[in-house]
Design a protein around this motif. Sequence first.
Motif, PDB file in Angstrom:
ATOM      1  N   HIS A   1       3.405  11.695   6.209  1.00 34.21           N
ATOM      2  CA  HIS A   1       3.346  10.235   6.310  1.00 34.21           C
ATOM      3  C   HIS A   1       4.451   9.715   7.230  1.00 34.21           C
ATOM      4  O   HIS A   1       4.198   8.918   8.150  1.00 34.21           O
ATOM      5  CB  HIS A   1       3.479   9.645   4.906  1.00 34.21           C
ATOM      6  N   LEU A   2       5.686  10.168   7.008  1.00 40.03           N
ATOM      7  CA  LEU A   2       6.803   9.674   7.803  1.00 40.03           C
ATOM      8  C   LEU A   2       6.722  10.147   9.250  1.00 40.03           C
ATOM      9  O   LEU A   2       7.090   9.409  10.173  1.00 40.03           O
ATOM     10  CB  LEU A   2       8.126  10.106   7.168  1.00 40.03           C
TER      11      LEU A   2
ATOM     12  N   THR B   1       0.835  -1.187   0.000  1.00 37.96           N
ATOM     13  CA  THR B   1       0.000   0.000   0.000  1.00 37.96           C
ATOM     14  C   THR B   1       0.875   1.243   0.000  1.00 37.96           C
ATOM     15  O   THR B   1       1.987   1.224   0.536  1.00 37.96           O
ATOM     16  CB  THR B   1      -0.952   0.032   1.215  1.00 37.96           C
ATOM     17  N   HIS B   2       0.388   2.305  -0.617  1.00 38.90           N
ATOM     18  CA  HIS B   2       1.032   3.613  -0.525  1.00 38.90           C
ATOM     19  C   HIS B   2       0.248   4.537   0.395  1.00 38.90           C
ATOM     20  O   HIS B   2       0.558   5.724   0.491  1.00 38.90           O
ATOM     21  CB  HIS B   2       1.139   4.251  -1.914  1.00 38.90           C
ATOM     22  N   THR B   3      -0.765   4.025   1.058  1.00 40.51           N
ATOM     23  CA  THR B   3      -1.581   4.832   1.957  1.00 40.51           C
ATOM     24  C   THR B   3      -0.863   5.017   3.295  1.00 40.51           C
ATOM     25  O   THR B   3      -0.395   4.045   3.886  1.00 40.51           O
ATOM     26  CB  THR B   3      -2.940   4.154   2.197  1.00 40.51           C
ATOM     27  N   PRO B   4      -0.749   6.252   3.794  1.00 37.77           N
ATOM     28  CA  PRO B   4      -0.145   6.469   5.112  1.00 37.77           C
ATOM     29  C   PRO B   4      -0.911   5.733   6.206  1.00 37.77           C
ATOM     30  O   PRO B   4      -2.084   5.377   6.038  1.00 37.77           O
ATOM     31  CB  PRO B   4      -0.241   7.992   5.296  1.00 37.77           C
ATOM     32  N   LEU B   5      -0.253   5.540   7.338  1.00 36.96           N
ATOM     33  CA  LEU B   5      -0.849   4.741   8.411  1.00 36.96           C
ATOM     34  C   LEU B   5      -2.166   5.321   8.916  1.00 36.96           C
ATOM     35  O   LEU B   5      -3.058   4.566   9.319  1.00 36.96           O
ATOM     36  CB  LEU B   5       0.136   4.619   9.579  1.00 36.96           C
ATOM     37  N   ASP B   6      -2.302   6.646   8.895  1.00 37.95           N
ATOM     38  CA  ASP B   6      -3.540   7.204   9.418  1.00 37.95           C
ATOM     39  C   ASP B   6      -4.724   7.004   8.473  1.00 37.95           C
ATOM     40  O   ASP B   6      -5.860   7.348   8.803  1.00 37.95           O
ATOM     41  CB  ASP B   6      -3.380   8.685   9.773  1.00 37.95           C
ATOM     42  N   GLY B   7      -4.468   6.420   7.304  1.00 39.16           N
ATOM     43  CA  GLY B   7      -5.546   6.071   6.384  1.00 39.16           C
ATOM     44  C   GLY B   7      -5.846   4.588   6.373  1.00 39.16           C
ATOM     45  O   GLY B   7      -6.670   4.123   5.572  1.00 39.16           O
ATOM     46  N   LEU B   8      -5.196   3.836   7.262  1.00 39.49           N
ATOM     47  CA  LEU B   8      -5.369   2.387   7.312  1.00 39.49           C
ATOM     48  C   LEU B   8      -6.024   1.974   8.627  1.00 39.49           C
ATOM     49  O   LEU B   8      -5.822   2.619   9.654  1.00 39.49           O
ATOM     50  CB  LEU B   8      -4.010   1.686   7.208  1.00 39.49           C
TER      51      LEU B   8
ATOM     52  N   ARG C   1      -2.800  15.830   2.636  1.00 41.37           N
ATOM     53  CA  ARG C   1      -3.822  14.781   2.642  1.00 41.37           C
ATOM     54  C   ARG C   1      -4.349  14.493   1.251  1.00 41.37           C
ATOM     55  O   ARG C   1      -4.796  13.386   0.979  1.00 41.37           O
ATOM     56  CB  ARG C   1      -4.966  15.173   3.570  1.00 41.37           C
ATOM     57  N   THR C   2      -4.302  15.487   0.370  1.00 42.73           N
ATOM     58  CA  THR C   2      -4.793  15.288  -0.987  1.00 42.73           C
ATOM     59  C   THR C   2      -3.662  15.065  -1.984  1.00 42.73           C
ATOM     60  O   THR C   2      -3.905  14.651  -3.111  1.00 42.73           O
ATOM     61  CB  THR C   2      -5.636  16.494  -1.445  1.00 42.73           C
TER      62      THR C   2
ATOM     63  N   ASP D   1       4.027  10.652  10.990  1.00 41.80           N
ATOM     64  CA  ASP D   1       3.028   9.828  11.662  1.00 41.80           C
ATOM     65  C   ASP D   1       3.597   8.450  11.981  1.00 41.80           C
ATOM     66  O   ASP D   1       3.422   7.923  13.086  1.00 41.80           O
ATOM     67  CB  ASP D   1       1.783   9.697  10.785  1.00 41.80           C
ATOM     68  N   ALA D   2       4.290   7.862  11.014  1.00 45.42           N
ATOM     69  CA  ALA D   2       4.903   6.552  11.252  1.00 45.42           C
ATOM     70  C   ALA D   2       5.965   6.644  12.347  1.00 45.42           C
ATOM     71  O   ALA D   2       6.089   5.747  13.199  1.00 45.42           O
ATOM     72  CB  ALA D   2       5.512   6.022   9.956  1.00 45.42           C
ATOM     73  N   TRP D   3       6.732   7.725  12.344  1.00 40.33           N
ATOM     74  CA  TRP D   3       7.777   7.932  13.354  1.00 40.33           C
ATOM     75  C   TRP D   3       7.172   7.993  14.753  1.00 40.33           C
ATOM     76  O   TRP D   3       7.709   7.420  15.708  1.00 40.33           O
ATOM     77  CB  TRP D   3       8.522   9.212  13.028  1.00 40.33           C
ATOM     78  N   ALA D   4       6.036   8.664  14.867  1.00 42.46           N
ATOM     79  CA  ALA D   4       5.369   8.784  16.166  1.00 42.46           C
ATOM     80  C   ALA D   4       4.846   7.445  16.660  1.00 42.46           C
ATOM     81  O   ALA D   4       4.674   7.248  17.864  1.00 42.46           O
ATOM     82  CB  ALA D   4       4.221   9.789  16.066  1.00 42.46           C
ATOM     83  N   ARG D   5       4.615   6.509  15.758  1.00 38.04           N
ATOM     84  CA  ARG D   5       4.064   5.195  16.117  1.00 38.04           C
ATOM     85  C   ARG D   5       5.146   4.121  16.267  1.00 38.04           C
ATOM     86  O   ARG D   5       4.838   2.962  16.533  1.00 38.04           O
ATOM     87  CB  ARG D   5       3.085   4.717  15.039  1.00 38.04           C
ATOM     88  N   ARG D   6       6.420   4.495  16.070  1.00 36.08           N
ATOM     89  CA  ARG D   6       7.460   3.477  15.977  1.00 36.08           C
ATOM     90  C   ARG D   6       7.654   2.688  17.265  1.00 36.08           C
ATOM     91  O   ARG D   6       8.246   1.611  17.257  1.00 36.08           O
ATOM     92  CB  ARG D   6       8.782   4.112  15.549  1.00 36.08           C
TER      93      ARG D   6
END
Length: 262
Positions: A138-139, A51-58, A126-127, A141-146
């Motif tokens: 995107h990065l 997927t290319h969708t960022p984590l907050d879209g999954l 977002r768009t 958000d992923a960094w905050a969840r690592r």
Amino acid sequence: MQMICALLIFQTPELPAPLSRLSPWLDHLTMPRGEVYALLARQRHRRFIKTHTPLDGLPIDRRVTYVVTARHPLDLAVSLYHHTTNIDIARMRELTGNALPTEASAARRTLRDWLLAWIGHDTDPRTNPDSLPGVMRHLSDAWARRGAGNVVLIRYDDLCRDLEGRMRGLAERLGLAVPEPVWPGLVRAATFTRMRAGADRYVPGDGIIKNDTSFFRRGSPGAGEEILTGEEIARYHTRVAALAPPDLVAWLHAPGGPSARP
């Protein structure tokens, strides 16, 4: 990364089917949703979905491991520029009903002019997730969840520098035991050179890509910084610093430095 996951799951360089069948690209929109779901339902191996969708879209599910591959944004942008010239726009429109996003279609300019515009373009992340604000959102958000047990961040630069080490670390995080004699063949199969040589088996087979081999244009980091002047690179760093937390920025740009916990 998609190939690495396939190799770790099947534990053989000879995959049982084309990569796009083993690991559907869920949000690519070139295959009807029902067909994708049916393909996944038939699978009996451990599923790995691109997927290319960022984590907050999954949907975040504790049973799922989310592997986020981070690339130097300038290298990502150069790759995007060349990738768009290798896309059959008419075929994409036929399959999806949509043309290329505005940010990508701008690649009709010279690479340097397009890259400078990409760095400075202010857009809603977002768009337009392929923009610099979109990439950094995107990065970030992923960094905050690592710290979560099921979110893994891996730098592309680290895969280039220590492919075997990163593959072994990912296998451990995924709970996959790989017999020691199998490792050399898996690592060789994941190299850029091997994947480029077998491009017809690894590129999505929907007819959108004009030239499969050109899909694997360059595997080494540094393409973005080779194009820009020192002043322009400094402008890029100022822009990125305003879009992401400093510890993420330092990790993303570290030259062969330590990566986030694999």
